[in-house]
Design an enzyme around this catalytic site. Structure first.
Site, short mmCIF file in Angstrom:
data_model
loop_
_atom_site.label_atom_id
_atom_site.label_comp_id
_atom_site.label_asym_id
_atom_site.label_seq_id
_atom_site.Cartn_x
_atom_site.Cartn_y
_atom_site.Cartn_z
N HIS A 121 83.15 -43.96 23.84
CA HIS A 121 83.44 -45.44 23.95
C HIS A 121 82.41 -46.27 23.15
CE1 HIS A 121 83.64 -49.33 25.97
NE2 HIS A 121 84.91 -48.80 26.53
N ASP A 151 90.57 -44.56 30.26
CA ASP A 151 91.82 -44.09 29.98
C ASP A 151 92.28 -42.69 30.10
OD1 ASP A 151 93.05 -46.62 28.96
OD2 ASP A 151 91.77 -46.12 27.24
N1 ACO Z 1 87.09 -36.87 20.14
C1 ACO Z 1 86.26 -36.20 19.20
N2 ACO Z 1 85.22 -36.84 18.49
C2 ACO Z 1 85.01 -38.33 18.81
C3 ACO Z 1 85.75 -39.09 19.52
C4 ACO Z 1 86.90 -38.08 20.28
N3 ACO Z 1 87.38 -38.74 21.28
N4 ACO Z 1 85.24 -40.24 19.76
C5 ACO Z 1 84.50 -40.26 18.93
N5 ACO Z 1 83.96 -38.95 18.33
C6 ACO Z 1 82.78 -38.54 17.37
C7 ACO Z 1 83.25 -39.29 15.97
O1 ACO Z 1 83.85 -38.27 15.12
C8 ACO Z 1 81.71 -39.47 15.26
O2 ACO Z 1 81.23 -38.35 15.08
P1 ACO Z 1 80.09 -38.30 13.74
O3 ACO Z 1 78.81 -39.09 14.31
O4 ACO Z 1 79.83 -36.96 13.87
O5 ACO Z 1 80.74 -38.92 12.54
C9 ACO Z 1 81.06 -40.00 16.64
O6 ACO Z 1 81.76 -39.20 17.65
C10 ACO Z 1 80.83 -41.56 16.73
O7 ACO Z 1 82.22 -41.94 16.94
P2 ACO Z 1 82.85 -43.11 16.40
O8 ACO Z 1 84.30 -43.19 16.14
O9 ACO Z 1 81.95 -43.83 15.46
O10 ACO Z 1 82.65 -44.30 17.74
P3 ACO Z 1 83.14 -45.76 17.81
O11 ACO Z 1 82.31 -46.27 18.93
O12 ACO Z 1 83.24 -46.17 16.41
O13 ACO Z 1 84.40 -45.61 18.45
C11 ACO Z 1 86.11 -45.04 20.05
C12 ACO Z 1 84.62 -45.32 19.91
C13 ACO Z 1 87.21 -45.55 19.46
C14 ACO Z 1 86.54 -45.39 21.55
C15 ACO Z 1 86.35 -43.35 19.82
O14 ACO Z 1 85.34 -42.77 20.63
C16 ACO Z 1 87.60 -42.73 19.93
O15 ACO Z 1 88.45 -43.12 19.04
N6 ACO Z 1 87.98 -42.29 21.21
C17 ACO Z 1 89.41 -41.78 21.37
C18 ACO Z 1 90.45 -42.99 21.62
C19 ACO Z 1 90.02 -43.40 23.12
O16 ACO Z 1 90.05 -43.03 24.11
N7 ACO Z 1 90.05 -44.76 23.23
C20 ACO Z 1 89.90 -45.71 24.35
C21 ACO Z 1 88.48 -46.33 24.39
S1 ACO Z 1 88.48 -47.12 25.66
C22 ACO Z 1 89.28 -48.51 25.55
O17 ACO Z 1 89.60 -49.06 24.63
C23 ACO Z 1 90.08 -49.02 27.04
#
Ligand code: ACO
Length: 435
Positions: A302, A359
């Site tokens: 998140h 979610d």
């Molecule tokens: N699985 C594996 N790795 C992940 C995940 C995941 N679900 N989420 C983040 N990471 C990793 C990224 O690859 C990144 O790694 P790095 O630092 O080595 O490059 C690090 O964690 C930080 O992640 P970001 O994508 O930069 O975080 P951001 O804040 O931009 O994105 C998001 C947040 C979009 C929620 C992301 O965690 C994601 O895509 N999660 C899966 C989709 C999801 O569940 N979305 C619902 C969110 S809640 C809502 O909107 C109601």
């Protein structure tokens, strides 16, 4: 008030510092470009406050979420969904008389204009219900144009809240080829939605108390989440003075994406996929850590919560209780718990502060309730509608609101002379569009 100091190209600028009621600190850069010619650069707005707001407070480090000051745990335990709508939109919990009037209004505006039903005929039965919902919410502005007056706006707020469940349920009925089921005025907001979703003309239907309570809790947990992607979209569209329906329809579209509300459908499909592949969840955890696999653990991570998502905590407990009450044993719940358990002790997830979000467990409850997978994000939209409305209204009533218009750092060509068509060489042309 404290000032922040910025040194840039040999000059110093003083910037006002804002402090919120929960001691959040923000540096006010509104006058920066005028004074210095420079802009701030913050793609994806991770450090940018786009407004001040008195609706929802989140402390992502502590896992705190409050609606108008009330902790989400207490709201989810004690309130009805209309009470939460009232609280978010108007700022205070309603008195019994205020709530009775509000619920009565919501009940009386559930019906759609009969002409709107014809719009459903134009969609293919395979249409994703989020596509239908966003189109239908936008088209409400054709039936109820906002011509002026505050009274009319209040009525349109009621109409939008009251008709969204009808639109959502009708889009489901359309997709399964069943006749639309009309709302009933003797049912509550949540009961009515279940009735329109699950009743068929051939037999009587009474929504069970378990379903009603589960739906109420789910809607409340999704009701607002300050300046997330879809809410910021609603505010952005609304800042051009676009009407309430058009602005909230844009919110539905933004919510649909798999990185936002669309994740609930993705989570369930991921769990089903893991199960169909033999249930080897450890393999998928390994894939989630391997960037080259292209696999992400949906429902994890998140932008704001870096400790735990309080909504996920409530939902995990509720998933156990709702499934037990309904007598459902779902192997997907076990897979979900196993994934979470590994993630909570795995350095990859710990270092990146990745925890289950709202979610992760919601889909398992929706599934137990009999909600089809492609309706999960529609349920999220139904819950989020009061939040979008409250934020839109706050934006509109704020005298500081101007049209949202970010700047950019331009990285394209500097000025170059136009080349006439006859002088452009085929041999030297870069291939930009595949033949
Ligand atoms: N699985 C594996 N790795 C992940 C995940 C995941 N679900 N989420 C983040 N990471 C990793 C990224 O690859 C990144 O790694 P790095 O630092 O080595 O490059 C690090 O964690 C930080 O992640 P970001 O994508 O930069 O975080 P951001 O804040 O931009 O994105 C998001 C947040 C979009 C929620 C992301 O965690 C994601 O895509 N999660 C899966 C989709 C999801 O569940 N979305 C619902 C969110 S809640 C809502 O909107 C109601």
């Amino acid at each position: 008030m404290d000032k922040a100091k910025l040194q840039l190209q040999g000059k110093e600028y003083e910037l006002p510092v804002l402090v919120g009621t929960e001691n959040e600190v923000g540096i006010d850069v509104a006058a920066l470009r005028g004074a210095s010619g420079a802009i701030t650069y913050d793609p994806a707005y991770g450090n940018t406050g786009s407004c001040s707001s008195a609706i929802t407070f989140i402390d992502g480090e502590q896992g705190i979420l409050r609606y108008r000051g009330y902790p989400i745990e207490e709201v989810a335990e004690h309130a009805s969904f209309p009470e939460v709508c009232y609280l978010l939109i108007y700022g205070e919990l309603p008195t019994p008389a205020q709530l009775a009037r509000f619920e009565d209004q919501l009940t009386r505006h559930t019906l759609l204009h009969e002409d709107m039903k014809k719009l459903f005929d134009g969609f293919p039965a395979t249409a994703h219900p989020m596509a239908v919902l966003s189109a239908m919410v936008a088209s409400l502005s054709a039936y109820y144009p906002q011509r002026g007056g505050e009274d009319e706006l209040d009525l349109n707020i009621i109409r939008l809240l009251a008709k969204t469940p009808t639109l959502a349920a009708f889009s489901h009925k359309k997709s399964v080829g069943q006749a639309f089921v009309y709302p009933r005025n003797d049912l509550s907001y949540t009961q009515n939605f279940l009735h329109m979703m699950f009743a068929v003309a051939a037999e009587p239907y009474r929504p069970s108390e378990v379903l009603d309570r589960a739906l109420t809790m789910l809607l409340i947990l999704h009701a607002d989440h300050e300046q997330n992607c879809s809410t910021s979209t609603v505010r952005m569209v609304g800042s051009s003075q676009a009407n309430l329906f058009a602005s909230c329809s844009a919110g539905v579209s933004a919510l649909w994406g798999p990185l936002h509300g669309g994740a609930n459908q993705e989570v369930l499909e991921m769990l089903q996929h893991i199960r169909a592949d033999g249930g080897d969840y450890k393999k998928y955890m390994a894939m989630a850590k391997d960037k080259s696999s292209g696999f992400k653990l949906m429902g994890f991570g998140h932008r704001v919560y870096k400790n735990f998502d309080p909504r996920a905590k409530i939902l995990k407990k509720a998933a156990d209780a709702v499934l037990a009450e309904m007598g459902v044993a779902d192997p997907l719940l076990d897979i979900a718990k196993n994934l979470e358990e590994i993630a909570l002790s795995d350095p990859f997830f710990i270092e990146r502060k990745l925890y289950p979000n709202v979610d992760f467990y919601s889909g398992i409850i929706y599934r137990a309730m009999g909600i089809p997978t492609d309706m999960f994000t529609v349920l999220f939209a139904l819950g989020r509608m009061p939040g979008w409305i409250a934020q839109w209204k706050e934006m509109r009533d704020d005298p500081k609101t101007r049209i949202s218009r970010p700047r950019q750092i331009y990285v394209g060509h500097t000025q170059r002379p136009f080349v006439p068509l006859s002088l452009r060489s085929e041999a030297k042309a870069p291939v930009l569009v595949p033949a």
